[in-house]
Design an enzyme around this catalytic site. Structure first.
Site, PDB file in Angstrom:
ATOM      1  N   ASP A 101       0.644  -8.465  -3.285  1.00  0.00           N
ATOM      2  CA  ASP A 101       0.799  -9.178  -2.023  1.00  0.00           C
ATOM      3  C   ASP A 101      -0.453  -9.059  -1.147  1.00  0.00           C
ATOM      4  O   ASP A 101      -1.346  -8.263  -1.430  1.00  0.00           O
ATOM      5  CB  ASP A 101       2.103  -8.847  -1.290  1.00  0.00           C
ATOM      6  CG  ASP A 101       2.366  -7.376  -1.143  1.00  0.00           C
ATOM      7  OD1 ASP A 101       3.373  -6.919  -1.666  1.00  0.00           O
ATOM      8  OD2 ASP A 101       1.538  -6.711  -0.498  1.00  0.00           O
TER       9      ASP A 101
HETATM   10  N1  URA Z   1       4.533  -3.628  -4.847  1.00  0.00           N
HETATM   11  C1  URA Z   1       4.356  -4.143  -3.614  1.00  0.00           C
HETATM   12  O1  URA Z   1       5.120  -3.846  -2.697  1.00  0.00           O
HETATM   13  N2  URA Z   1       3.334  -4.977  -3.424  1.00  0.00           N
HETATM   14  C2  URA Z   1       2.472  -5.317  -4.409  1.00  0.00           C
HETATM   15  O2  URA Z   1       1.563  -6.090  -4.168  1.00  0.00           O
HETATM   16  C3  URA Z   1       2.687  -4.773  -5.671  1.00  0.00           C
HETATM   17  C4  URA Z   1       3.719  -3.929  -5.870  1.00  0.00           C
END
Ligand code: URA
Length: 243
Positions: A101
């Site tokens: 993310d």
């Molecule tokens: N878990 C998350 O919360 N975000 C990511 O980008 C990857 C794994």
């Protein structure tokens, strides 16, 4: 992929020549002459140049350190900053394997090898995904235990994971799944806030010395090793399960 890009990636000619050859009517897709350089082609299509079949030359594998604030998606035309823009033009046809993310940094693979992408991201191949996590407060022993056994996210338990405490609020977690914002949601389900999140390892690939925004090509032996370690064939494999 655009026909012009496909043709240049087949090694038949340069990107500029590809434009010229397509417009000159020397290129066909599935037996039909195509004059439009942006005509979409996929891996099943038969592309011919001067009547001879051409196909993509090679698989390419990039390991990139995604900086915070950059999005993984390649589709959103309006996203201000995309990981694909960190690569040179000739590598922008590659696809990110899974996603991180926007506020998460760290290791992400981009490739045109669909099989390896599948094996790296499908949980049944059990590739470790290792994240360095900084929390807003120390993790209690009780909550560590709960997280390791699995917590419920949207009605479904997370698979068991491992957590190694590094210091006061910093830890490392190893998971095998890739549910949306999984690490952040696991911790927030028990009242913690993830302040920093960085993926440092996926399978045998490690981030190493790459600075945020930097990338490198994988070595053939690294790709080979990934194939060796991700060789379990899951029952749910969409291709093999068709028998
Ligand atoms: N878990 C998350 O919360 N975000 C990511 O980008 C990857 C794994």
């Amino acid at each position: 992929m655009r026909l012009q890009v496909y043709l240049s990636h087949s090694g038949a000619c340069s990107r500029r020549n590809a434009l010229e050859y397509i417009q000159a009517g020397r290129v066909s897709v599935n037996g039909k002459k195509i004059l439009e350089p942006s005509f979409p082609v996929n891996l099943q299509d038969v592309v011919s140049f001067d009547g001879r079949r051409v196909s993509l030359k090679e698989n390419i594998y990039v390991l990139l350190n995604k900086p915070k604030g950059v999005v993984t998606t390649t589709k959103d035309r309006h996203a201000p900053s995309k990981i694909i823009d960190l690569l040179p033009l000739e590598l922008r046809h590659l696809h990110p394997v899974g996603r991180l993310d926007r506020q998460t940094s760290g290791l992400i693979v981009l490739t045109n090898d669909g099989e390896l992408a599948f094996r790296l991201s499908h949980p049944s191949f059990e590739a470790d995904k290792v994240y360095r996590v900084v929390l807003n407060k120390p993790l209690s022993a009780e909550d560590k235990d709960k997280l390791e056994k699995g917590v419920v996210l949207e009605g479904k338990m997370t698979s068991p994971c491992r957590i190694k405490i590094s210091s006061f609020v910093e830890l490392e977690t190893i998971i095998h799944e890739g549910r949306k914002r999984q690490v952040r949601r696991m911790f927030s389900s028990l009242g913690y806030h993830v302040v920093e999140l960085c993926r440092t390892r996926q399978g045998s690939l490690v981030l190493g010395d790459l600075k945020p925004g930097e990338w490198r090509l994988l070595k053939p032996e690294e790709v080979q090793r990934l194939y060796q370690e991700l060789k379990h064939v899951p029952k749910t494999h969409p291709i093999r399960s068709q028998g």
